[in-house]
Write an enzyme that holds these catalytic residues in place. Structure first.
Site, short mmCIF file in Angstrom:
data_model
loop_
_atom_site.label_atom_id
_atom_site.label_comp_id
_atom_site.label_asym_id
_atom_site.label_seq_id
_atom_site.Cartn_x
_atom_site.Cartn_y
_atom_site.Cartn_z
N LEU A 16 3.49 -10.14 -5.67
CA LEU A 16 2.86 -11.32 -5.09
C LEU A 16 3.43 -11.56 -3.69
O LEU A 16 4.63 -11.76 -3.52
CB LEU A 16 3.13 -12.53 -5.98
CG LEU A 16 2.16 -13.71 -5.89
CD1 LEU A 16 0.77 -13.30 -6.32
CD2 LEU A 16 2.66 -14.86 -6.75
N SER A 17 2.54 -11.55 -2.69
CA SER A 17 2.99 -11.69 -1.30
C SER A 17 2.90 -13.11 -0.77
O SER A 17 3.46 -13.43 0.27
CB SER A 17 2.15 -10.79 -0.40
OG SER A 17 0.80 -11.26 -0.35
N VAL A 20 -3.81 -14.35 -0.22
CA VAL A 20 -4.93 -14.58 -1.13
C VAL A 20 -5.17 -13.40 -2.07
O VAL A 20 -5.39 -13.58 -3.27
CB VAL A 20 -6.21 -14.88 -0.31
CG1 VAL A 20 -7.44 -14.92 -1.23
CG2 VAL A 20 -6.07 -16.20 0.42
N ASP A 21 -5.12 -12.18 -1.55
CA ASP A 21 -5.47 -11.01 -2.35
C ASP A 21 -4.60 -10.86 -3.59
O ASP A 21 -5.10 -10.73 -4.71
CB ASP A 21 -5.38 -9.74 -1.49
CG ASP A 21 -6.42 -9.72 -0.37
OD1 ASP A 21 -7.46 -10.36 -0.52
OD2 ASP A 21 -6.15 -9.08 0.66
N LEU A 42 8.68 -9.55 -3.12
CA LEU A 42 9.59 -8.57 -2.55
C LEU A 42 10.04 -9.05 -1.18
O LEU A 42 9.23 -9.15 -0.26
CB LEU A 42 8.92 -7.19 -2.43
CG LEU A 42 8.26 -6.64 -3.70
CD1 LEU A 42 7.83 -5.19 -3.47
CD2 LEU A 42 9.19 -6.74 -4.90
N CYS A 109 6.15 2.16 3.26
CA CYS A 109 6.43 0.92 2.54
C CYS A 109 5.87 1.01 1.12
O CYS A 109 6.53 0.62 0.16
CB CYS A 109 5.83 -0.27 3.27
SG CYS A 109 6.09 -1.85 2.44
N GLY A 136 -2.38 -6.25 -4.61
CA GLY A 136 -3.64 -6.67 -4.00
C GLY A 136 -4.25 -5.65 -3.08
O GLY A 136 -5.01 -6.02 -2.17
N CYS A 208 4.59 -5.51 7.68
CA CYS A 208 4.99 -6.66 6.87
C CYS A 208 6.34 -7.23 7.26
O CYS A 208 6.54 -8.45 7.18
CB CYS A 208 4.97 -6.28 5.40
SG CYS A 208 5.91 -4.82 4.96
#
Length: 365
Positions: A16-17, A20-21, A42, A109, A136, A208
């Site tokens: 989970l970032s 939305v995705d 992460l 990554c 995602g 990122c």
């Protein structure tokens, strides 16, 4: 560490970032039922090293991730991976720039961090293992007789198979990409249906670990500045000055500060610290290149008439591969490309199947 328990007990780690995705992925899996879900954020942001360049974006990301998990009743764990990210991704990026090549850090990554070091860290920190890792990414997976194939996402603009091209068969067998069969607007619609706290949040852009930091500021912090000449290709006429060849990539148009444009970067002389530019109509186009260290996700293709992407974009070009050595190939393109550069990745496709890819090591004239 706790889990959201579904009916059948399939254990899934959801990456989970805060965007939305991945949030739609979490709620989609929850809605399906039959899963034990744990969300993981992460943390790869190098806040101590790079904080002087700008705000730390991970705090906003984590706040959104927590809000999504709280709404869903799914536990969230934070996994610090800064050291691994620096050693495996950032160091590679800086080394490639110093050598005058064009890096693709997002490929490593995925291979080294999201579907690599994450497994080891979760096992060491939480003593846990998972049947699947969901993310995602806009991609799909097809299993055929025990072999796993990586397929393009149905949204050609969002398709992210280019960045997943270095996964192994073992890694792919454990991946879940629940939104790969959706268009981006359909994902946004689902976010609104789920009433997600981040439903209107803009998509993140760029690498990122940079967050809100400008790429050139990051490069300057690691490599400094070394002024040199910008020359016109073919005439050697001096047109201006640059801050260091590592700030420029082949095919670059913006940020040169030159008049009477447009100008495009067509070559770099790293030893002399010279950047060569040319007008669009005389940019050196190439229809062949060489790749090495090719990673085939499933197996080397039997047919060498394929398609290739040389950057993350919807564009694929027909090509023919000629084996030249161990995991090395010559690639003949059906049409010329004006932005080929050493260090980029050529990623190969057979229709919707992403077969793998390798590093461009030469772009002959």
């Amino acid at each position: 560490m706790s889990t959201y328990a579904g009916e059948d007990g399939v254990k899934i780690a959801v990456l989970l970032s805060g965007g939305v995705d991945s949030s739609v992925v979490l709620r989609t899996l929850q809605e399906e039922g039959g899963h034990q879900l744990t969300a993981f954020y992460l943390k790869v942001w190098l806040e101590e090293e790079m904080a002087f360049l700008g705000d730390c974006p991970w705090e906003d990301d984590l706040r959104y991730a927590r809000a999504v998990c709280e709404q869903a009743g799914v536990p969230l764990e934070v996994v610090p991976l800064q050291r691994q990210y620096h050693d495996r991704v950032v160091a590679y990026t800086i080394a490639e720039l110093r050598a005058g090549r064009t890096p693709s850090p997002d490929i490593f990554c995925n291979q080294q961090i999201k579907f690599g070091a994450f497994n080891d860290e979760v096992a060491a920190t939480f003593g846990a293992s998972f049947d699947k890792i969901a993310s995602g990414h806009y991609a799909r997976i097809d299993e055929d007789a025990g072999r796993y194939w990586l397929l393009k996402g149905v949204d050609p603009v969002k398709d992210q198979t280019y960045f997943l091209s270095h996964l192994s068969q073992q890694q792919l067998s454990r991946c879940l990409f629940p939104i790969g069969g959706l268009q981006k607007e359909e994902v946004r619609d689902r976010a609104r249906q789920f009433e997600l706290p981040n439903q209107d949040r803009r998509d993140s852009q760029g690498i990122c670990f940079l967050g809100k930091i400008r790429y050139n500021d990051f490069v300057a912090a690691h490599l400094g500045e070394q002024p040199g000449q910008i020359r016109e290709h073919g005439t050697e006429r001096v047109l201006g000055e640059h801050r260091g060849f590592w700030f420029h990539t082949i095919g670059q148009r913006k940020g040169l500060g030159l008049s009477q444009g447009p100008w495009f970067v067509v070559a770099k002389d790293c030893e002399r610290n010279v950047v060569y530019v040319s007008h669009q109509d005389v940019v050196r186009r190439r229809d062949r290149f060489e790749v090495a260290r090719v990673n085939w996700i499933t197996e080397p293709p039997s047919a060498l008439q394929l398609q290739v992407k040389v950057r993350h974009s919807p564009t694929v070009v027909d090509c023919e591969l000629t084996p030249t050595g161990d995991a090395s190939y010559g690639v003949q393109l059906a049409q010329e490309d004006q932005g080929l550069a050493e260090g980029q990745f050529g990623v190969f496709y057979d229709g919707d199947r992403c077969l793998g890819g390798g590093t461009i090591v030469a772009t002959p004239q």
